[in-house]
Design a protein around this motif. Structure first.
Motif, PDB file in Angstrom:
ATOM      1  N   SER A 155       0.808  -1.225   0.000  1.00 18.26           N
ATOM      2  CA  SER A 155       0.000   0.000   0.000  1.00 18.26           C
ATOM      3  C   SER A 155       0.840   1.273   0.000  1.00 18.26           C
ATOM      4  CB  SER A 155      -0.967   0.008   1.188  1.00 18.26           C
ATOM      5  OG  SER A 155      -0.254   0.116   2.403  1.00 18.26           O
ATOM      6  N   THR A 156       2.076   1.216   0.491  1.00 16.92           N
ATOM      7  CA  THR A 156       2.893   2.428   0.536  1.00 16.92           C
ATOM      8  C   THR A 156       3.651   2.700  -0.758  1.00 16.92           C
ATOM      9  OG1 THR A 156       4.742   1.270   1.574  1.00 16.92           O
ATOM     10  CG2 THR A 156       3.163   2.365   3.040  1.00 16.92           C
ATOM     11  N   ASN A 157       3.871   1.685  -1.592  1.00 16.94           N
ATOM     12  CA  ASN A 157       4.542   1.951  -2.869  1.00 16.94           C
ATOM     13  C   ASN A 157       3.637   1.692  -4.070  1.00 16.94           C
ATOM     14  OD1 ASN A 157       4.546  -0.838  -3.169  1.00 16.94           O
ATOM     15  ND2 ASN A 157       6.749  -1.070  -3.031  1.00 16.94           N
ATOM     16  N   SER A 217       3.102   4.973  -6.434  1.00 21.95           N
ATOM     17  CA  SER A 217       4.240   5.309  -7.296  1.00 21.95           C
ATOM     18  C   SER A 217       4.403   4.269  -8.404  1.00 21.95           C
ATOM     19  CB  SER A 217       5.532   5.450  -6.486  1.00 21.95           C
ATOM     20  OG  SER A 217       5.827   4.251  -5.811  1.00 21.95           O
ATOM     21  N   CYS A 255      -4.113   2.586  -1.903  1.00 19.14           N
ATOM     22  CA  CYS A 255      -2.826   3.295  -1.922  1.00 19.14           C
ATOM     23  C   CYS A 255      -2.695   4.169  -0.682  1.00 19.14           C
ATOM     24  CB  CYS A 255      -2.724   4.181  -3.157  1.00 19.14           C
ATOM     25  SG  CYS A 255      -2.670   3.293  -4.715  1.00 19.14           S
ATOM     26  N   ASP A 256      -1.631   3.980   0.053  1.00 15.56           N
ATOM     27  CA  ASP A 256      -1.281   4.871   1.151  1.00 15.56           C
ATOM     28  C   ASP A 256      -0.087   5.698   0.681  1.00 15.56           C
ATOM     29  OD1 ASP A 256      -3.224   3.895   2.961  1.00 15.56           O
ATOM     30  OD2 ASP A 256      -1.945   2.178   3.405  1.00 15.56           O
ATOM     31  N   ASN A 257       0.278   6.673   1.459  1.00 17.68           N
ATOM     32  CA  ASN A 257       1.446   7.484   1.146  1.00 17.68           C
ATOM     33  C   ASN A 257       1.229   8.371  -0.077  1.00 17.68           C
ATOM     34  OD1 ASN A 257       4.030   8.361   1.771  1.00 17.68           O
ATOM     35  ND2 ASN A 257       5.010   6.863   0.450  1.00 17.68           N
ATOM     36  N   TRP A 281       0.396  11.548   0.020  1.00 18.11           N
ATOM     37  CA  TRP A 281       0.762  12.937   0.297  1.00 18.11           C
ATOM     38  C   TRP A 281       2.029  13.348  -0.446  1.00 18.11           C
ATOM     39  CZ3 TRP A 281      -1.244  17.276   1.770  1.00 18.11           C
ATOM     40  CH2 TRP A 281      -0.413  18.340   2.124  1.00 18.11           C
ATOM     41  N   GLY A 282       3.057  12.562  -0.373  1.00 19.05           N
ATOM     42  CA  GLY A 282       4.320  12.901  -1.013  1.00 19.05           C
ATOM     43  C   GLY A 282       4.273  12.840  -2.531  1.00 19.05           C
ATOM     44  N   ARG A 294      -1.282  18.592   6.564  1.00 22.63           N
ATOM     45  CA  ARG A 294      -1.660  17.994   5.276  1.00 22.63           C
ATOM     46  C   ARG A 294      -3.064  18.412   4.832  1.00 22.63           C
ATOM     47  NH1 ARG A 294       1.131  12.046   5.138  1.00 22.63           N
ATOM     48  NH2 ARG A 294       3.241  12.832   5.471  1.00 22.63           N
ATOM     49  N   ILE A 305      -2.017   3.801  10.334  1.00 22.96           N
ATOM     50  CA  ILE A 305      -1.250   5.030  10.099  1.00 22.96           C
ATOM     51  C   ILE A 305      -1.716   6.092  11.093  1.00 22.96           C
ATOM     52  CG2 ILE A 305      -0.722   6.857   8.434  1.00 22.96           C
ATOM     53  CD1 ILE A 305      -1.348   4.764   6.232  1.00 22.96           C
TER      54      ILE A 305
END
Length: 189
Positions: A20-22, A25, A50-52, A54-55, A103, A126
């Protein structure tokens, strides 16, 4: 999904080495040179997992703009959801966001204030530092897409189009967790 290529990409996004964190991307990389129909099918199928984000919000906004912001690739369910919250393209929709105070200008908002309260406390493990619940308005014509599944009533938008952005008096849903009965193992006193 009815597109074979979109199905193959989604399978890769669910495969070894992707979590979920990548996933976001990876989604952007795998769809960068595909047709808009492929991108939107993959995006709608995988966004909720999908997490992350924000970036990657600028990269996501660039991709959404590149593949078209006019909602032509929304499903009937997504179109029906948007029609239920706003009658014409110039109607304003009230949206909420639960997040860290750092955020505020994120892409994911909801039409349901209770969902925003829950997100202010975090989700999927999270943690959210300095949580706030926000309220704003956006014209239906400025909504990028809707993700009504998972009972989150999610609206994806460019935060530059928000109007009347303010912190609400809704508290993050801390009280929800403290009011739940605490289960204890019978052997624990």
């Amino acid at each position: 999904m009815n597109n074979e290529l979109a199905e193959k990409i989604t399978k890769k996004l669910r495969g070894t080495g992707v979590n979920s964190t990548n996933r976001l991307s990876t989604l952007l990389a795998l769809t960068a040179f595909e047709e808009p129909e492929v991108f939107w099918q993959v995006f709608h199928e995988n966004w909720s997992d999908c997490d992350n984000a924000w970036g990657l919000r600028d990269d996501v906004l660039n991709a959404l703009e590149w593949f078209g912001l006019d909602g032509v690739c929304m499903t009937d369910e997504q179109q029906a959801f948007l029609s239920g919250v706003a009658t014409d393209r110039y109607s304003r929709i009230t949206v909420y966001r639960g997040c860290s105070s750092a955020r505020v200008h994120g892409l994911s908002w909801t039409t349901n204030p209770k969902v925003a309260q829950e997100f202010a406390l975090g989700h999927r493990g999270i943690r959210v530092p300095d949580p706030v619940v926000l309220k704003a308005e956006i014209r239906k014509s400025n909504v990028i897409t809707a993700i009504p599944d998972r009972e989150e009533d999610e609206i994806i938008l460019d935060p530059l189009h928000l109007r009347c952005l303010r912190e609400t008096n809704l508290q993050p849903a801390k009280y929800m967790r403290t009011m739940r009965p605490q289960w204890r193992h019978p052997a624990v006193k």
